[in-house]
Design an enzyme around this catalytic site. Structure first.
Site, PDB file in Angstrom:
ATOM      1  N   ASP A  61      -6.136   2.997  12.337  1.00 29.54           N
ATOM      2  CA  ASP A  61      -4.808   3.867  12.401  1.00 29.54           C
ATOM      3  C   ASP A  61      -4.984   5.086  11.661  1.00 29.54           C
ATOM      4  OD1 ASP A  61      -3.461   1.814  13.380  1.00 29.54           O
ATOM      5  OD2 ASP A  61      -2.888   0.709  11.658  1.00 29.54           O
ATOM      6  N   ARG A  99       1.281   3.757  16.924  1.00 28.65           N
ATOM      7  CA  ARG A  99       0.941   4.651  16.012  1.00 28.65           C
ATOM      8  C   ARG A  99       1.224   6.235  16.306  1.00 28.65           C
ATOM      9  NH1 ARG A  99       1.648   0.684  12.874  1.00 28.65           N
ATOM     10  NH2 ARG A  99      -0.245  -0.382  12.246  1.00 28.65           N
ATOM     11  N   ASP A 115       0.860  -1.469  -0.017  1.00 28.41           N
ATOM     12  CA  ASP A 115       0.064   0.052   0.024  1.00 28.41           C
ATOM     13  C   ASP A 115       0.950   1.107   0.207  1.00 28.41           C
ATOM     14  OD1 ASP A 115      -2.165  -1.598  -0.019  1.00 28.41           O
ATOM     15  OD2 ASP A 115      -2.587  -1.052   2.077  1.00 28.41           O
ATOM     16  N   SER A 159      -2.281 -10.333   7.135  1.00 29.08           N
ATOM     17  CA  SER A 159      -1.805  -9.053   7.054  1.00 29.08           C
ATOM     18  C   SER A 159      -1.479  -8.968   8.614  1.00 29.08           C
ATOM     19  CB  SER A 159      -3.078  -8.127   7.091  1.00 29.08           C
ATOM     20  OG  SER A 159      -2.849  -6.697   7.712  1.00 29.08           O
TER      21      SER A 159
HETATM   22  N1  ARG Z   1      -6.859  -4.034  15.373  1.00 34.22           N
HETATM   23  C1  ARG Z   1      -5.711  -3.831  15.992  1.00 34.22           C
HETATM   24  C2  ARG Z   1      -5.426  -2.543  16.349  1.00 34.22           C
HETATM   25  O1  ARG Z   1      -6.361  -1.538  15.874  1.00 34.22           O
HETATM   26  C3  ARG Z   1      -4.532  -4.045  14.833  1.00 34.22           C
HETATM   27  C4  ARG Z   1      -4.895  -3.781  13.447  1.00 34.22           C
HETATM   28  C5  ARG Z   1      -3.770  -4.037  12.437  1.00 34.22           C
HETATM   29  N2  ARG Z   1      -3.306  -5.229  12.317  1.00 34.22           N
HETATM   30  C6  ARG Z   1      -2.872  -6.009  11.127  1.00 34.22           C
HETATM   31  N3  ARG Z   1      -2.617  -7.303  11.291  1.00 34.22           N
HETATM   32  N4  ARG Z   1      -2.734  -5.185  10.143  1.00 34.22           N
HETATM   33  O2  ARG Z   1      -5.225  -2.086  17.346  1.00 34.22           O
END
Ligand code: ARG
Length: 409
Positions: free
Chosen positions: A122, A93, A13, A182
């Protein structure tokens, strides 16, 4: 010259975003920033290689120690949890966005870009921090905006389109094609989703786990470890003092070997979607257990009850990425005050996927063997008699009234 700072993971991405920034968004200079919060070194290297191949100015920022001391340790102090998962993705993040903001400021960038989609959490966490620190710099989210169609509308990118687009710009991502899961990874946890894992009733296959052994492959004998904490922060393992980064890394390997740290939950995302998530977070599970055990020893009953609600609020804010909210500072003022006494040692047994607290000690323990012991003479049991007689007085009055009324009717 127009400059954009792209938060760059090196994945598909964000790689697609690089040529897009030049072709569709009109930037001359793309600066990619990869923040090392403990993801695999291969990912960092891949980001550097792809950035080079796509001709960006690239920066890797090593934020691992800062991540532990400023993000993981506050999470420990707040028993940082969201719906049963030791919050990990969420706390990385803000730091990633903060590092991007530092670069953007330094370069006088005209915009930010990130690769978040419009479905996840995110986008909230990253944009919030950018908008807080540099409100004047606009933010572009190409993956959320979607691909420009010939008729001027936009459609979500498909994976195939992304791979083709990347290839057309000289980036060979063919090996990305068969990646099933992922993954998001930092020192505090590894999150696995996608593919068949999206089905809530599909048992996670063994091959999704990289940090934790399956129960059958763990040592048959248990191991008891001693975790030292000072003012709520983990400081040692088996009596050996370690800096935060070393302690987390060592604990991930050690507890992972015993199969500790797998979490499988249904997670309520910020937009209301329920998503099935698998995590492995061996160090977080052990260190949080140690911290909780020590708080249970040194805090009053009232403190523990009140702190549970403070911790829940903190976890919620952290999950939402609201890292600069004044409420978070307020909660941390309380949490920090309590942590002054959260020092001591906790003994934990690791065995076959379980992490069990088997002992704890602290100079601040609100515990007296002298008072609690069955054999104690210090505690005059006659002192209890009056209290016992008055115990539940109001409820007993209610019951006698009720009975009298029933007899009368
Ligand atoms: N759901 C989790 C959060 O927002 C992780 C999201 C990302 N995980 C991933 N395997 N892409 O804290």
């Amino acid at each position: 010259m127009k400059t954009v700072v792209l938060v760059y993971s090196g994945g598909l991405d964000t790689s697609v975003c690089i040529p897009l920034m030049r072709e569709e968004y009109g930037f001359d200079r793309v600066v990619t920033v990869t923040v090392d919060v403990g993801q695999p070194q291969d990912d960092i290297r891949q980001a550097e290689e792809r950035a080079r191949a796509l001709g960006t100015e690239h920066r890797t920022v090593d934020a691992r120690s800062e991540f532990v001391s400023e993000y993981c340790w506050p999470a420990v102090k707040a028993n940082g949890d969201y719906q049963g998962y030791p919050i990990s993705t969420s706390i990385a993040r803000p730091l990633i966005a903060l590092k991007a903001a530092e670069v953007a400021r330094e370069l006088g960038a005209d915009a930010y870009a990130h690769g978040c989609t419009g479905k996840g959490n995110d986008q909230f966490r990253i944009e919030y921090v950018m908008r807080t620190l540099t409100p004047e710099i606009p933010i572009i989210a190409p993956m959320r905006e979607g691909r420009l169609q010939p008729d001027g509308t936009r459609e979500p990118w498909t994976r195939t389109e992304e791979i083709e687009y990347a290839a057309a710009h000289g980036l060979n991502v063919s090996h990305t094609r068969d990646r099933i899961w992922s993954i998001d990874e930092n020192l505090w946890g590894r999150s696995i989703e996608g593919g068949r894992l999206e089905e809530p009733d599909y048992a996670p296959p063994e091959d999704i786990f990289h940090w934790t052994r399956g129960i059958d492959d763990t040592p048959s004998d248990p191991r008891v470890i001693t975790v030292g904490l000072e003012h709520g922060c983990p400081i040692s393992l088996d009596g050996q003092r370690m800096d935060g980064l070393a302690l987390v890394t060592t604990m991930n390997a050690l507890a992972g070997e015993y199969g500790v740290g797998r979490v499988d939950i249904m997670e309520d995302r910020m937009l209301g979607l329920k998503v099935r998530e698998n995590y492995e977070c061996p160090a977080a599970v052990v260190l949080l257990a140690a911290h909780r055990a020590l708080e249970a020893l040194v805090c009053t009953q009232g403190e523990l009850r009140f702190k549970a609600s403070v911790d829940r609020e903190w976890g919620d804010l952290a999950y939402r990425g609201l890292w600069f909210d004044p409420l978070k500072e307020d909660l941390e003022a309380f949490i920090g005050r309590v942590q002054e006494r959260v020092s001591g040692e906790v003994m934990i047994r690791l065995h076959r996927g379980s992490c069990t607290v088997v002992g704890r000690r602290s100079p601040w323990a609100l515990y007296s063997e002298e008072l609690a012991s069955f054999d104690s003479k210090t505690f005059d049991q006659a002192d209890s008699e009056g209290m016992v007689k008055l115990h539940g007085l109001q409820g007993r009055m209610y019951w006698s009234l009720r009975e009298a009324q029933q007899r009368g009717s």
